[in-house]
Design a protein around this motif. Sequence first.
Motif, short mmCIF file in Angstrom:
data_model
loop_
_atom_site.label_atom_id
_atom_site.label_comp_id
_atom_site.label_asym_id
_atom_site.label_seq_id
_atom_site.Cartn_x
_atom_site.Cartn_y
_atom_site.Cartn_z
N LYS A 47 0.82 -1.21 0.00
CA LYS A 47 0.00 0.00 0.00
C LYS A 47 0.85 1.26 0.00
O LYS A 47 0.60 2.20 -0.77
N GLN A 51 1.06 4.13 -3.05
CA GLN A 51 0.70 5.53 -2.80
C GLN A 51 1.75 6.50 -3.33
O GLN A 51 1.43 7.64 -3.68
N TRP A 247 -11.45 3.27 6.90
CA TRP A 247 -10.20 3.49 6.17
C TRP A 247 -10.45 4.14 4.81
O TRP A 247 -9.71 5.01 4.38
N ALA A 248 -11.55 3.73 4.14
CA ALA A 248 -11.89 4.32 2.84
C ALA A 248 -12.18 5.82 2.99
O ALA A 248 -11.80 6.62 2.12
N TYR A 251 -8.75 7.56 3.79
CA TYR A 251 -7.65 7.17 2.90
C TYR A 251 -6.98 8.35 2.17
O TYR A 251 -5.74 8.40 2.13
N ASP A 254 -4.46 9.92 4.33
CA ASP A 254 -3.29 9.07 4.53
C ASP A 254 -2.34 9.16 3.33
O ASP A 254 -1.12 9.15 3.50
N TYR A 300 -6.92 7.34 -4.80
CA TYR A 300 -7.35 6.10 -4.17
C TYR A 300 -6.56 4.88 -4.65
O TYR A 300 -6.98 3.75 -4.45
N LEU A 303 -6.14 1.49 -2.69
CA LEU A 303 -7.25 1.28 -1.75
C LEU A 303 -7.66 -0.18 -1.71
O LEU A 303 -8.03 -0.70 -0.66
N SER A 306 -5.42 -1.94 0.48
CA SER A 306 -5.68 -1.46 1.85
C SER A 306 -6.95 -2.09 2.40
O SER A 306 -7.04 -2.40 3.59
N SER A 310 -7.25 -4.31 5.63
CA SER A 310 -8.17 -3.98 6.72
C SER A 310 -9.04 -5.18 7.09
O SER A 310 -9.27 -5.44 8.28
#
Length: 340
Positions: A47, A51, A247-248, A251, A254, A300, A303, A306, A310
């Motif tokens: 992740k 990013q 988290w979405a 995100y 982050d 995203y 995601l 991620s 999660s």
Amino acid sequence: MSEKRPPSYLFDSAALNESLKNNKAVVCALSASYISTFAGYPLDSIKSRLQTTRQRISIPKLALTVYREEGIIGFYRGLWIPLMTISFVRAASFTIYSRTKEFFHDRHWLTRNRIFDVAATGGISGALSGSLISFGSAPFELVKVRRQLEYTIAASKGIRLAKAPSTMEAVRDILRTNGALGLYTGFRLHFVRDTMGTALYFFEYDGFRYIMGRDALGEQGDTPSWLPIPVSLVPFFCGSLAGVTSWALIYPLDVVKTKVQQRALAGEKRRSVLETFHRLIRGPDPNAPKPILRGLARLYRGLGVSALRSVTTHGLLWTFFDLTASYIDGLPGKDESQQQ
């Protein structure tokens, strides 16, 4: 002369049981966190790379690249930091969360057996927990990001690493370059992310648990007829759902935080949060801005991995948390042990 203690004193099961009961939140959080952190860390590493990469790349291709260049160890680079620190951070977080809920219950605040009271208490407790814990977790989070992005940061400086530096070397480099405050690079974003994220997480988790049959006092009843899953799967289901949805929502923040920290660690020119966000959405060229939808897709990026992380991490976290809690609750107390 003081009375001699029997040899079995050090192995007094009644005292051990009492200690486990008094520190149940800490014991449950630590044991569950070790397992869930280890299981989800490779996905967290991927992740972070997704990013910050400037090229479009699929998750399988990126995973294959990491494996070819760094081996299996590349997926677990920097693992000992979250394994040894985030586990304790989670223990502190769950303790603050539990104590805050007890504080509300003792004063009869938001104690009605309805979803608003249950979820609001969890959200407020989560916000307090996240904000306080962020002061201790920020340096470890920064070092984790540094370790995960060692090769990316080195490439931005025009350096090709034959071997990534160790965690202690990474810490020394941060201290040498930016001093002690360098460990708090990007702290404001970290603080906001943790406060909002933890508040949303516990708000949703407690709300979902109420929907799935747990009352305001914590007693689990039958699951609803429209989703008759086994009671043993309720913690995994609610933990996964709360982890993914919260988290979405958090995100994009982050992504901006990771990008700001990456630039700072690479010694690149500082950009404001708004400028970083704008460039992620619209691209670096103001004369040829990218379509907004394309920019949102980039924001995203990662995601999916991620979300999978999660589901794995938070599902296992709450499953083992509840299993450990049930085990501790079933231990005999002092009076029962004496009767035996």
